[in-house]
Design an enzyme around this catalytic site. Structure first.
Site, PDB file in Angstrom:
ATOM      1  N   SER A  83       0.911  -1.148   0.110  1.00 53.17           N
ATOM      2  CA  SER A  83       0.023   0.056  -0.052  1.00 53.17           C
ATOM      3  C   SER A  83       0.688   1.363   0.018  1.00 53.17           C
ATOM      4  O   SER A  83       2.165   1.473   0.476  1.00 53.17           O
ATOM      5  CB  SER A  83      -0.899  -0.062   1.377  1.00 53.17           C
ATOM      6  OG  SER A  83      -1.443   1.309   1.619  1.00 53.17           O
ATOM      7  N   TYR A 109      -2.061  -0.214  10.203  1.00 52.80           N
ATOM      8  CA  TYR A 109      -2.281  -0.758   8.694  1.00 52.80           C
ATOM      9  C   TYR A 109      -1.122  -0.645   7.931  1.00 52.80           C
ATOM     10  O   TYR A 109      -0.770  -1.557   7.285  1.00 52.80           O
ATOM     11  CB  TYR A 109      -3.570  -0.031   8.018  1.00 52.80           C
ATOM     12  CG  TYR A 109      -3.772  -0.456   6.668  1.00 52.80           C
ATOM     13  CD1 TYR A 109      -4.066  -1.801   6.172  1.00 52.80           C
ATOM     14  CD2 TYR A 109      -3.423   0.447   5.618  1.00 52.80           C
ATOM     15  CE1 TYR A 109      -4.181  -2.040   4.795  1.00 52.80           C
ATOM     16  CE2 TYR A 109      -3.560   0.259   4.362  1.00 52.80           C
ATOM     17  CZ  TYR A 109      -3.957  -1.103   3.662  1.00 52.80           C
ATOM     18  OH  TYR A 109      -4.176  -1.273   2.593  1.00 52.80           O
TER      19      TYR A 109
END
Length: 335
Positions: A134, A159
């Protein structure tokens, strides 16, 4: 080829499965169908894929199994039953903000689950593992655009920390077991069949319902919004480009390991993004301007020079065209 897609009922997994089935590959999809967002959408994606296979005579090339990647016995059985030519790992607990509230879900799926995928690939000697990373790993990176050579050791959300951990775990497996792995740092993916927790989805719903939308950082944030078709094209091209042990001379690594950014390479302001939604809908939004939220960053911007060099691909969908495609789908889906 026989290809495993984890998270195949998810946004990116669904589109990737469809693209690979079109090419004639045999696709095994798995997903745990959790309720992070409305599970109806996940079931509808799966139903659409089944209808697609019936229409295009590829029913025998597609199989779906409800499996949690964090459940090692189920994963081990799956890999023993199939000899996968490629593994495309897209399953994960997504969302920056949700990771602040529910960290355990990220540890289980993004760390334990990813470790299980790596171990199964090692045991089966999978030819190439691709996995979703990501743009969140860049955190508060001040170097623009974000390069895969930048240091990303200071994530600002759990995350992001789990995604950086995935890259580290993958490198160790590549180094120790000669397992070819490629990490794909996706930049703000959007499009039809997207995730309801994403801003463009909720903005569209609220504007249509005459509800106010929350605009963080007063609309000044910039995001490298990347249309789903461009993401899938990047995945498909990289799938057959196995990483070479000589691709990382700056790190002295000799592992068959690679990281790519997949982004539109054209960050746009949140304001322009909202304007595109308003234009596609034909209706102005009621705005609620707010300060920056915890875990957010002011800009994301992908350096895609490595992607262009290695697989000759550059995402090029403009935000206005991509948002129009999403709104067209949304209106059809929800009516």
């Amino acid at each position: 080829m026989k290809i495993l897609i984890t998270g195949s009922a998810g946004f990116i997994g669904f589109h990737t499965a469809q693209a690979l089935l079109k090419q004639g590959h045999h696709v095994i999809g798995i997903d745990n169908l959790n309720d992070y967002y409305d599970i109806t959408l996940k079931h509808d994606r799966l139903a659409y894929l089944s209808q697609f296979c019936e229409k295009h005579n590829c029913v025998d090339n597609y199989q779906f199994n409800e499996i949690n990647i964090a459940h090692k016995p189920a994963m081990t059985s799956l890999f023993k039953a199939h000899q996968f030519d490629r593994v495309i790992h897209l399953a994960a607990q997504a969302g920056v903000r949700y990771s602040i509230e529910n960290p355990d879900a990220y540890i289980e799926s993004n760390l334990v689950g990813f470790a299980n995928v790596l171990e199964c690939c090692r045991q089966q000697q999978t030819a190439h593992l691709l996995y979703a990373s990501s743009s969140s790993v860049y955190g508060m990176n001040s170097s623009i655009p974000f390069s895969t050579e930048d240091q990303v050791d200071y994530p600002i959300s759990l995350y992001a920390a789990t995604k950086k951990s995935n890259e580290l775990l993958a490198h160790s497996y590549s180094h120790l077991y000669n397992l070819p792995t490629t990490g794909l740092r996706f930049f703000t993916v959007y499009g039809p069949w997207g995730r309801p927790d994403m801003a463009y989805f909720s903005f569209t719903k609220k504007i249509l319902n005459n509800e106010a939308i929350d605009i963080f950082n007063h609309g000044k944030m910039k995001r490298d919004f990347t249309y789903i078709d461009d993401i899938v094209e990047g995945i498909v091209r990289v799938m057959d480009h196995l990483p070479s042990p000589q691709q990382n001379p700056q790190t002295a690594s000799t592992a068959p390991y690679k990281i790519y950014n997949i982004g539109n390479n054209q960050p746009v302001t949140l304001e322009r993004f909202i304007n595109a939604i308003e234009k596609a809908i034909g209706k102005k939004a009621v705005r609620n301007n707010l300060p920056m939220q915890a875990g957010d960053v002011p800009i994301t911007y992908a350096d895609i020079s490595e992607l262009m060099k290695d697989v000759d691909f550059k995402p090029d969908t403009q935000i206005e065209g991509g948002i129009q495609q999403f709104v067209n789908w949304y209106l059809e889906y929800t009516l």
